[in-house]
Design a protein around this motif. Sequence first.
Motif, short mmCIF file in Angstrom:
data_model
loop_
_atom_site.label_atom_id
_atom_site.label_comp_id
_atom_site.label_asym_id
_atom_site.label_seq_id
_atom_site.Cartn_x
_atom_site.Cartn_y
_atom_site.Cartn_z
N PHE A 172 -2.71 -2.98 0.92
CA PHE A 172 -1.38 -3.12 0.73
C PHE A 172 -0.96 -4.34 1.59
N VAL A 173 -0.40 -5.33 0.87
CA VAL A 173 -0.25 -6.85 1.69
C VAL A 173 1.19 -6.64 1.75
N LEU A 174 1.98 -6.65 2.85
CA LEU A 174 3.33 -7.02 2.93
C LEU A 174 3.39 -8.38 3.46
N MET A 175 3.93 -9.03 2.71
CA MET A 175 3.58 -10.53 2.61
C MET A 175 4.91 -11.50 3.11
N TRP A 176 5.25 -11.80 4.10
CA TRP A 176 6.47 -12.68 4.45
C TRP A 176 6.65 -13.91 3.49
N ALA A 177 7.84 -14.10 2.78
CA ALA A 177 8.13 -15.11 1.90
C ALA A 177 9.28 -16.04 2.47
N TRP A 178 9.07 -17.30 2.06
CA TRP A 178 10.13 -18.25 2.42
C TRP A 178 11.22 -17.85 1.51
N ASP A 201 -4.34 0.74 3.75
CA ASP A 201 -4.53 -0.18 4.89
C ASP A 201 -3.49 -1.11 4.73
N VAL A 202 -2.37 -1.19 5.57
CA VAL A 202 -1.26 -2.15 5.50
C VAL A 202 -1.66 -3.32 6.20
N ILE A 203 -1.50 -4.56 5.56
CA ILE A 203 -1.61 -5.84 6.11
C ILE A 203 -0.31 -6.48 6.27
N VAL A 204 -0.02 -6.94 7.30
CA VAL A 204 1.46 -7.52 7.44
C VAL A 204 0.89 -8.90 7.58
N GLY A 228 -4.56 8.30 7.36
CA GLY A 228 -5.95 7.83 6.95
C GLY A 228 -5.87 6.42 6.81
N GLY A 229 -4.96 5.68 6.98
CA GLY A 229 -4.94 4.53 6.75
C GLY A 229 -4.92 3.43 8.13
N SER A 230 -4.47 2.53 7.93
CA SER A 230 -4.28 1.64 9.18
C SER A 230 -3.40 0.36 8.96
N LEU A 231 -3.16 -0.41 10.15
CA LEU A 231 -2.45 -1.48 10.15
C LEU A 231 -2.86 -2.66 10.87
N THR A 232 -2.95 -3.82 9.98
CA THR A 232 -3.29 -5.14 10.75
C THR A 232 -2.16 -6.20 10.45
#
Length: 335
Positions: A172-178, A201-204, A228-232
């Motif tokens: 799961f990608v939490l993507m900053w946007a302009w 698996d959360v990716i910021v 059971g997931g992660s944060l990056t």
Amino acid sequence: MTKRDFLAMEDWEPDLIDHVLEIAARCKRGEITGGLTRRVLAMMFMDPSLRTRASMETAMFLHGGHAIALEPGRGSWTLETDLDVVMDGASVEHIIEAARVLGRYADALAVRVFPKGGDWSVEREDHVIRNFARFCEKPVINLESSRRHPCQGLADAMTLREQLGETQEKKFVLMWAWHPKALPTAVPASAGIAAAHLGMDVIVARPPGFDLDPDDYRAIDELATRRGGSLTVTDDLDDAIDGAHAIYPKSWGSLGHFGRPDDERALREGQRDWRLTQARMRSTEGGRGIAMHCLPVRRNVEIDGEVLDGPNSAVIDQAENRLHAQRGLLLELIG
Ligand code: CP
């Protein structure tokens, strides 16, 4: 018995969140209709809304209840939120009396109140929603405060489960946007918490200077690890998107520049390429990753129109799930 508020998704045990999501799914399948007869929900909108207000009113109606929506300063009295103030200014009514009175009429009080852009060390305490909860004798539901938008988080979790099936170990990608404005962090923090709840698996992915609050990272990390997931956290957007199962573009302002809009705008201005394009969608898992957004969205600014209108877009289902998730929440809380 102490009353239960719903101010943040992570305040509730994961099993209870799963129970609410299960009720929500049953509501969506048409398996539950009544359950809120003669129940009243009072809503205080101190900031605008389309989805939250319409879906909450519909949820109460569908289950036989009634919703009241008040907009302070537009048909109801302007509200004072500072507890220690001498009220000789423009505000007519204090939230202390408002919360106590609405608690006598309604079975729950739901409040939307955004941060006002002053001092982040103050705003991050989420005083206004917490004071509504303190002074109202009935459950208080957060409809988006300075720190959290848990009803959106419920709908996000429901949508991810529907779209992806098994979510464990999916990306799961939490993507900053302009965006032309510095927006609050409540939605991105809540989306990260929703994905963490699902063991993803959360990716910021954000440019330098646009970190979420350290407490948000801690909440996402702790819940993701427990489930059971992660944060990056990364500033390499294209690497983050590569093989992703879900992408959630969302703009938020630099907390390090909170309350200093000119400095913040200068930091944000060079980042217009942080936009979800069709080319980026092609590099998701098998080209079939889903694009999410809480809405409202700025087309061709945060997300390209062809992505929003394309087969990978989950944004309308996600908005529909606001309704069903809140049906589940209301039935659990006051049904
Ligand atoms: N996503 C969301 O909360 O939408 P509104 O601001 O329109 O309520």
